[in-house]
Design a protein around this motif. Structure first.
Motif, PDB file in Angstrom:
ATOM      1  N   GLY A  49       0.821  -1.200   0.000  1.00 48.96           N
ATOM      2  CA  GLY A  49       0.000   0.000   0.000  1.00 48.96           C
ATOM      3  C   GLY A  49       0.854   1.248   0.000  1.00 48.96           C
ATOM      4  N   LEU A  50       0.301   2.309  -0.621  1.00 49.39           N
ATOM      5  CA  LEU A  50       0.964   3.615  -0.627  1.00 49.39           C
ATOM      6  C   LEU A  50      -0.131   4.650  -0.398  1.00 49.39           C
ATOM      7  CD1 LEU A  50       3.064   3.101  -3.865  1.00 49.39           C
ATOM      8  CD2 LEU A  50       4.034   3.286  -1.580  1.00 49.39           C
ATOM      9  N   TYR A  51       0.277   5.864  -0.023  1.00 49.87           N
ATOM     10  CA  TYR A  51      -0.721   6.925   0.093  1.00 49.87           C
ATOM     11  C   TYR A  51      -1.316   7.166  -1.284  1.00 49.87           C
ATOM     12  CZ  TYR A  51       1.152   7.948   4.690  1.00 49.87           C
ATOM     13  OH  TYR A  51       1.535   7.858   6.002  1.00 49.87           O
ATOM     14  N   GLN A  52      -2.619   7.023  -1.402  1.00 55.81           N
ATOM     15  CA  GLN A  52      -3.243   7.088  -2.725  1.00 55.81           C
ATOM     16  C   GLN A  52      -3.489   8.515  -3.203  1.00 55.81           C
ATOM     17  OE1 GLN A  52      -4.109   4.210  -4.694  1.00 55.81           O
ATOM     18  NE2 GLN A  52      -2.752   3.280  -3.184  1.00 55.81           N
TER      19      GLN A  52
ATOM     20  N   ILE B 179      -1.812  11.399  -2.732  1.00 65.32           N
ATOM     21  CA  ILE B 179      -0.755  12.403  -2.927  1.00 65.32           C
ATOM     22  C   ILE B 179       0.110  11.998  -4.122  1.00 65.32           C
ATOM     23  CG2 ILE B 179      -0.738  13.184  -0.533  1.00 65.32           C
ATOM     24  CD1 ILE B 179       1.684  11.461  -0.022  1.00 65.32           C
TER      25      ILE B 179
END
Lengths: 411, 301
Positions: free
Chosen positions: B83-86, B88
């Motif tokens: 997962g990654l910050y979606q 930004i």
């Protein structure tokens, strides 16, 4: 420490760069400016001072039609000078009723034979408006007083208005004109400002935690920062965002007032003592920390925002209580209810500010409120930090209110 | 000194033993395979090594001692739940995660830039992460794992949901990291991927270590009494000393009778004048060993 700052910086940047944040930050003051421009334009065209104009907007004076009276007591010999247009003598109830129907009078009084003994007068009017209060013009008082004092006008005035009371406040606090609409609006504005800022900032915190869970970034974060570093960074960052919002809104409010200049006779009406502003910062910081730690606790337990909704509703309930009792807080700021609401930690941040903006609050009460609030903040931050551990952050299922409270008290 | 030493760690969630007295050691610069079926306790073991979970008992030593904040910066971790910050931009997301690993922002920005170019994500750097395809996000996640030049890389299910091209890319990257001296733990249930890369393995089942050692040694330990034979003509239906002939595409597996050896079978084939193209000892695959082990024939080490 360094990592707390890294989390803080990123969180603050993420929030303040969000379109919705910028929009609310700018739109609210902008709306204010537009209203101000419209008002000053209207003022220029009508020639009415803006202050008066707004006063009229809030409490318009209705033009009163004349009222009639039928005198069965025989005491009312004449109508006091200057009231001839307001009061019309009628000879029978039928005549009066017809006149009301025609619209020549708006209502009428029936003065019975035994008026001297009973003091009873019947007021007959065509409609009934329980919320509008009495629309009775008061001219009947003048009629009775004039005739009972033997048609002595000076005595009539003294009977009607026996004393001119000048209040001197020995607390030395700034006195605001009680007649001005702003005196009335200010506590409301402060209450809502506090409510909105504390609520949005703490909800942003919940949002940030649940989105990290949903985006599955949490596990990577856990290998870089400790849960406590993360919680601290986030709470401070979003608190600063809230403070920024407050400063921009209040600042633009003050700018507007300065711009409006002398047209508004606002100086004493809007002036808030510096101490109130100082307490404002204290109550914002503590109130925000209290609600933010509750929200963080929820965020740690639930898997997503949807699951959090039931719990957040219950958590923000105490914030709504001051809004429900706002009229009581503003009109009777020193009643037992107002004092209780402004001391109880969950309601005090908003309630105390409402009271402070409307009246003088004894220093010991502010002291107790701050103390109770600070103790609650310490306990809640500790409890929430306890929930903010890997096992909760990496899993998450729906949590009932009962289980949330149990988790908070550490069971 | 071992890079990682796991000594008899145990972790319970409620009544369930997620990990039960698991021990293994990882040497510097090797690719170590932590294997096991889904739910065997691999991820929990990894999380204990990473200090995300505390073990109920047992100890973990990383780079010569207990985990510290500083050591965390020397580890690159790719969790199974990617997962990654979606919301930004990609570059900001990667730079933030790199600074959390102790890099200065300017360094982080430069290295992220290099990786973005290498992974052909350069033109996406200003796009929001959610606009990237799944494959691109996988690559971005790898950048997060490697950007701070970690001494230890821990990858949980490295090949899940990867197409063959990206699978190869990850394999190449892992080999490159090993050549650089990085110690790598690969955690997976896809045994065949490990056979290509790992030097040593630990196999976990139901929270316990059931196999542990070098891949070669383990396979020899589990050598079946069989050979693989490719002959120019069809093999007869039965042969002396052979209890079973399993015909496969273009070869056959000959399983010996008890007491016979590969040497005996080879002699017998020569005597029977069968022309042989290929003759090799049938080494079991990790899959086969795993099935044998979990069916109760493990050595329990």
């Amino acid at each position: 420490m360094n990592k707390i700052f890294t989390v803080l910086k990123n969180e603050f940047q993420t929030v303040v760069m969000r379109k919705s944040f910028i929009l609310t930050l700018v739109l609210l003051p902008l709306t204010g400016f537009v209203v101000l421009l419209v008002v000053s334009a209207l003022q220029k065209s009508s020639g009415v001072a803006a202050g008066e104009f707004l006063n009229e907007l809030f409490t318009p004076e209705e033009k009163q039609a004349a009222e009639g009276y039928i005198d069965f007591s025989g005491l009312m010999k004449s109508i006091p000078p200057g009231n001839e247009e307001m009061l019309v003598k009628m000879n029978s109830e039928k005549e009066a009723a017809d006149a009301v129907r025609d619209g020549t009078i708006s209502a009428y009084y029936v003065i019975p034979e035994d008026f001297m003994d009973s003091g009873d007068i019947i007021y007959v009017r065509p409609d009934y408006n329980p919320l509008g209060g009495s629309e009775e013009s008061g001219v009947i008082n003048a009629l009775v007083a004039y005739n009972l004092t033997g048609e002595n006008l000076e005595l009539t005035y003294r009977v009607q208005d026996p004393l001119n009371l000048t209040e001197v406040d020995i607390s030395n606090a700034m006195v605001r004109e009680s007649e001005n609409w702003l005196t009335y609006v200010l506590p409301y504005a402060i209450t809502y400002l506090f409510y909105i800022v504390i609520l949005t900032s703490s909800t942003l915190l919940l949002n940030s935690i649940t989105s990290e869970k949903q985006n599955r970034v949490m596990e990577i974060l856990m290998t870089s920062v400790t849960p406590r570093q993360m919680l601290t960074g986030k709470i401070i960052a979003l608190g600063l965002a809230g403070l920024l919002q407050t400063v921009v809104w209040l600042g633009s409010g003050l700018l507007m007032l300065r711009y409006s200049g002398s047209a508004f006779a606002l100086s004493s009406a809007f002036l808030l003592p510096a101490s109130t502003l100082l307490w404002g910062v204290v109550f914002f910081v503590l109130g925000y920390a209290l609600y933010a730690s509750l929200m963080a606790g929820i965020g740690a337990l639930v898997p997503n925002m949807r699951e959090a909704s039931q719990l957040t509703t219950i958590v923000i309930m105490p914030m709504i209580v001051p809004l429900i009792f706002i009229s009581s807080l503003t009109t009777t700021p020193n009643s037992p209810l107002s004092v209780f609401l402004s001391l109880f930690p969950l309601t005090s941040p908003v309630s105390m500010m409402t009271r402070l903006s409307g009246a003088t609050v004894p220093l010991w009460q502010i002291g107790i409120a701050v103390l109770l609030l600070a103790v609650s903040v310490v306990l809640l931050v500790r409890a929430s930090a306890g929930l903010f551990r890997a096992q909760n952050l990496l899993s998450g299922s729906s949590v009932s209110t009962k289980n949330f409270i149990k988790a908070l008290v550490g069971k | 000194m071992n890079t990682i030493s796991v000594d008899s760690i145990t972790k319970k969630f409620g009544e369930i033993h997620a990990v039960d007295k698991v021990s293994f050691e990882v040497s510097p610069g090797e690719i170590f395979g932590l294997l096991g079926p889904n739910g065997a306790g691999k991820t929990t073991s990894i999380r204990i090594i990473l200090d995300i979970f505390k073990p109920d008992s047992g100890t973990v030593s990383v780079l010569g001692g207990p985990m510290t904040e500083e050591k965390k910066n020397k580890i690159g971790y790719l969790p199974e739940e990617r997962g990654l910050y979606q919301e930004i931009p990609l570059e900001r997301c990667l730079v933030y995660l790199a600074t959390l690993k102790g890099l200065e922002e300017t360094d982080a920005r430069q290295r992220v830039g290099e990786y973005l170019e290498r992974f052909e994500l350069d033109q996406w750097r200003k796009k929001k992460v959610k606009e990237l395809s799944k494959g691109m996000q996988q690559k971005a996640q790898l950048i997060t794992t490697l950007v701070h030049r970690p001494e230890i890389v821990i990858i949980d299910e490295p090949f899940s949901a990867l197409d063959p091209v990206n699978t190869q890319m990850v394999k190449d990257l892992l080999c490159e990291e090993r050549d650089r001296g990085t110690t790598i733990i690969m955690c997976t249930h896809q045994m065949h991927q490990v056979e290509e890369l790992a030097d040593r393995i630990a196999l976990i089942n139901k929270g316990q270590t059931v196999l542990y050692g070098s891949l070669d040694e383990i396979r020899r330990r589990y050598v079946a009494d069989a050979v693989i034979v490719r002959a120019l003509q069809d093999l007869p239906a039965s042969l002396p000393g052979v209890r079973e002939i399993i015909k496969q595409n273009n070869h056959a597996m000959l399983k010996f009778e008890p007491g016979k050896t590969a040497q005996d079978v080879l002699q017998m084939l020569v005597q029977k004048n069968i022309s042989i193209e290929q003759f090799e000892i049938a080494l079991p695959t990790l899959d086969e060993i795993f099935i044998q082990v979990v069916q109760g024939k493990g050595d329990g080490r």
